[in-house]
Design an enzyme around this catalytic site. Structure first.
Site, PDB file in Angstrom:
ATOM      1  N   HIS A 155     -39.775  16.909 -29.494  1.00 22.79           N
ATOM      2  CA  HIS A 155     -39.889  18.286 -29.002  1.00 22.79           C
ATOM      3  C   HIS A 155     -38.721  19.110 -29.542  1.00 22.79           C
ATOM      4  CE1 HIS A 155     -43.018  17.106 -26.160  1.00 22.79           C
ATOM      5  NE2 HIS A 155     -42.253  16.092 -25.816  1.00 22.79           N
ATOM      6  N   ALA A 204     -25.142  -3.366 -22.678  1.00 24.41           N
ATOM      7  CA  ALA A 204     -26.402  -2.978 -22.050  1.00 24.41           C
ATOM      8  C   ALA A 204     -26.308  -1.603 -21.402  1.00 24.41           C
ATOM      9  CB  ALA A 204     -26.797  -4.015 -20.988  1.00 24.41           C
ATOM     10  N   THR A 209     -24.481   7.812 -29.616  1.00 24.78           N
ATOM     11  CA  THR A 209     -24.703   9.124 -30.229  1.00 24.78           C
ATOM     12  C   THR A 209     -23.940   9.303 -31.536  1.00 24.78           C
ATOM     13  OG1 THR A 209     -22.898  10.078 -28.924  1.00 24.78           O
ATOM     14  CG2 THR A 209     -25.111  10.168 -27.968  1.00 24.78           C
ATOM     15  N   LYS A 210     -22.955   8.430 -31.799  1.00 26.07           N
ATOM     16  CA  LYS A 210     -22.158   8.516 -33.028  1.00 26.07           C
ATOM     17  C   LYS A 210     -22.033   7.137 -33.649  1.00 26.07           C
ATOM     18  CE  LYS A 210     -19.431  12.485 -31.422  1.00 26.07           C
ATOM     19  NZ  LYS A 210     -18.061  13.004 -31.142  1.00 26.07           N
ATOM     20  N   ARG A 224     -18.567   4.305 -26.618  1.00 25.46           N
ATOM     21  CA  ARG A 224     -17.261   4.332 -27.271  1.00 25.46           C
ATOM     22  C   ARG A 224     -16.817   2.903 -27.543  1.00 25.46           C
ATOM     23  NH1 ARG A 224     -17.046   8.475 -23.477  1.00 25.46           N
ATOM     24  NH2 ARG A 224     -16.439  10.529 -24.293  1.00 25.46           N
TER      25      ARG A 224
END
Length: 231
Positions: A155, A204, A209-210, A224
């Protein structure tokens, strides 16, 4: 039927009937250990034989017909993965795939999405691999259950465009690369454009995201680096 019974039985008899039915609901045929243990083993043997016949003679050949290559050794468990949209799938040797999984290709891009899986890879139960352009999974990677590789969101960010049913934009789409020997724990989500380095472990429930460097333990939301791994 219930109204008929209430009309023709006295309250005391109705109470006795309810009590008898309650006892009957929790009862079972007496267990004969020797007999029922043999029956249980026979049940398992028949079940496993039928499962093996279905997997080797039906689900696996059908799934291989959908691939761009023909691996000589492939183990499917519990059926066949669901494949949605246009998707070029290549799978290496000695991979173990759960049949309760979804491989999805982005339908509205100019480039046909590609899922490239190396050798000796595990793709677990209820995994979802949403391929925007390319998802590459190198050799010896392990994906636990309910892992989501989100190569595209499906979306747009613009609420007006989203309400109008328009697809996501090219800027929201990205490649995902899981390098050799990486291990993703249960419930990990990896976002578009992410590379997870060689030998790294993702805890888990993490949301990646990076990029994650090689040889580390990472976790959290967003994920992280927690510590380097020693092995």
């Amino acid at each position: 039927m219930r109204a008929f019974v209430k009309a023709h039985l006295a309250p005391s008899h109705l109470a006795l009937l309810k009590n008898w039915l309650r006892q009957l609901r929790g009862s079972y045929f007496p267990c004969i250990p020797v007999v029922h243990r043999c029956m249980y083993q026979l049940h398992l043997a028949v079940k496993q034989s039928l499962h093996c016949i279905l997997q080797k003679g039906y689900f696996t050949p059908m799934f291989i017909s959908r691939l761009a290559n023909r691996p000589r050794q492939l183990h499917l468990a519990c059926g066949m993965p669901q494949v949605l949209g246009p998707l070029d799938i290549q799978i290496g040797e000695q991979c173990r795939l759960s049949g309760i999984a979804t491989y999805c290709g982005r339908a509205w891009g100019q480039q046909k999405p590609r899922l490239i899986v190396g050798n000796n890879v595990d793709i677990g139960w209820q995994n979802t691999l949403a391929v925007g352009r390319t998802i590459r999974i190198d050799d010896n990677v392990r994906l636990a259950s309910q892992v989501f590789l989100a190569g595209f969101p499906g979306h747009p960010i613009d609420p007006i465009a989203r309400a109008a049913g328009q697809p996501d934009t090219e800027g929201q789409v990205g490649d995902i690369h899981l390098c050799r020997n990486a291990w993703l724990g249960t419930g990990v989500m990896v976002m578009a454009g992410v590379t997870i380095g060689e030998g790294s472990v993702i805890a888990a429930g993490s949301v990646v995201t990076k990029d994650i460097p090689p040889g580390v333990l990472a976790g959290g939301n967003p994920a992280r680096v927690i510590k380097p791994l020693e092995y």
